[in-house]
Design an enzyme around this catalytic site. Structure first.
Site, short mmCIF file in Angstrom:
data_model
loop_
_atom_site.label_atom_id
_atom_site.label_comp_id
_atom_site.label_asym_id
_atom_site.label_seq_id
_atom_site.Cartn_x
_atom_site.Cartn_y
_atom_site.Cartn_z
NE ARG A 106 -0.09 -4.27 -4.00
CZ ARG A 106 -0.17 -3.56 -3.09
NH1 ARG A 106 0.38 -2.41 -2.64
NH2 ARG A 106 -0.24 -4.51 -1.86
CG HIS A 133 5.04 -0.10 0.01
ND1 HIS A 133 4.39 0.73 -0.83
CD2 HIS A 133 4.06 -0.70 0.81
CE1 HIS A 133 3.18 0.57 -1.19
NE2 HIS A 133 2.79 -0.20 0.08
CD GLN A 136 1.90 2.48 3.97
OE1 GLN A 136 1.14 2.19 3.34
NE2 GLN A 136 1.51 3.30 4.90
CG ASP A 223 4.56 -4.55 7.11
OD1 ASP A 223 3.19 -4.83 7.01
OD2 ASP A 223 4.97 -4.39 6.09
CB CYS A 262 2.03 0.08 5.79
SG CYS A 262 2.39 -1.81 5.70
NE ARG A 290 -0.19 4.41 0.03
CZ ARG A 290 -0.05 2.89 -0.32
NH1 ARG A 290 -0.35 2.05 0.53
NH2 ARG A 290 -0.06 2.69 -1.64
#
Length: 304
Positions: A106, A133, A136, A223, A262, A290
């Site tokens: 990450r 991402h 996600q 987001d 998310c 997830r």
């Protein structure tokens, strides 16, 4: 299911069959866990996780996911590693490949992930970068299929910043036959190359009007406008109030439309509490998924 790709960095590495197969397997693993018939598919396998950025969902879901699959995970911040003292990413990749079965990172700069994957002999997963991402989106499309019973033919409305999550969602749409309408302020559109590639497979529309974007939408997504590395108040003002997802905007979508985010969310900024806590919101199922979608990914990359 075995994937042709060694790594997952964007989602563009997958074929439609592989993408949909991962989602179906994630749903299967979720059902097996609920029925308490899960198998230790990755017994004695190890996942090494590298974090340059803070994490809640990514760290917990990967760590618990490996445990549930019978494996083990190691959590490393960049400050814990010799990377912080100047060791090259190439040498780090080669070293970790001798110890672990998979690497999840990450990071800020997506180029670091590309370099890591080039020099690692084990699979590398993008747990989030400034450009994409993909993990996600696996969870998001799993959630959409659970709630809608299908993917192909649906419409997603993306409202706000054409960011890393949006880029990967565009790839997800192109792999599943979902169309997207993306509403952003001028200058905040998603990556041009991602759009060009995705438009070969599905319908992607760009607009500066959120109400145009949500018309006939089955799914409304947003987001945060600020990120870990970009929290400029002047930037946020370019989105508000026009690009806030509120009850009025949700009424412009289909009556049975679902809302997704998310997380983490800036409540009453990009989305009102009345929407995020409302009956159309599926954010907690999305967050849970997830775990299951990443388990499916780990199995496909490590076990095949």
């Amino acid at each position: 299911m075995k994937l042709k790709t060694k790594n997952l960095l964007t989602l563009a590495e997958l074929s439609p069959k592989e993408f949909l197969g991962l989602i179906d397997n994630a749903i299967k693993l979720k059902n097996e866990l609920k029925k308490e018939v899960a198998k230790p598919i990755l017994k004695n396998k190890t996942l090494t996780m590298i974090f340059q950025k803070p994490s809640t969902r990514t760290r917990v879901s990967f760590e618990i996911g490996m445990y549930q699959l019978g494996g083990y995970s190691i959590n490393l911040s960049s400050n814990d590693m010799q990377l912080s003292r100047g060791e090259s990413i190439e040498d780090t990749a080669k070293t970790l490949s001798r110890y672990t079965d998979c690497i999840m990172a990450r990071v800020y700069d997506h180029k670091l992930l590309e370099k890591l994957s080039q020099h690692a002999s084990v699979p590398v997963i993008n747990g989030l970068s400034d450009s994409y991402h993909p993990c996600q989106i696996l969870a998001d499309f799993m959630t959409i299929k659970e709630k809608k019973g299908k993917l192909k033919g649906l419409k997603i409305a993306w409202i706000g910043d054409g960011n890393n999550v949006c880029n990967s969602m565009i790839y997800g749409a192109s792999l599943s036959g979902i169309s997207m309408s993306i509403a952003t302020p001028k200058g905040f559109e998603p990556d041009k190359n991602v759009l060009k590639e995705a438009k070969k497979s599905t319908k992607i529309e760009l607009t500066s009007d959120p109400f145009i974007a949500v018309k006939n939408a089955d799914v409304v997504v947003t987001d945060t406008y600020s990120s870990i590395h970009n929290n400029d108040p002047k930037r946020i003002k370019k989105f508000l109030p026009k690009f806030q997802v509120n009850s009025k905007l949700m009424k412009g979508a289909k009556k049975n439309a679902i809302f997704m985010h998310c997380l983490p969310a800036k409540r009453d900024q990009e989305v009102t509490s009345s929407v995020i806590d409302g009956p159309q919101s599926v954010i907690w199922d999305e967050a849970e998924n997830r775990l299951h979608s990443q388990k499916a990914l780990l199995v496909a990359l490590i076990h095949g």
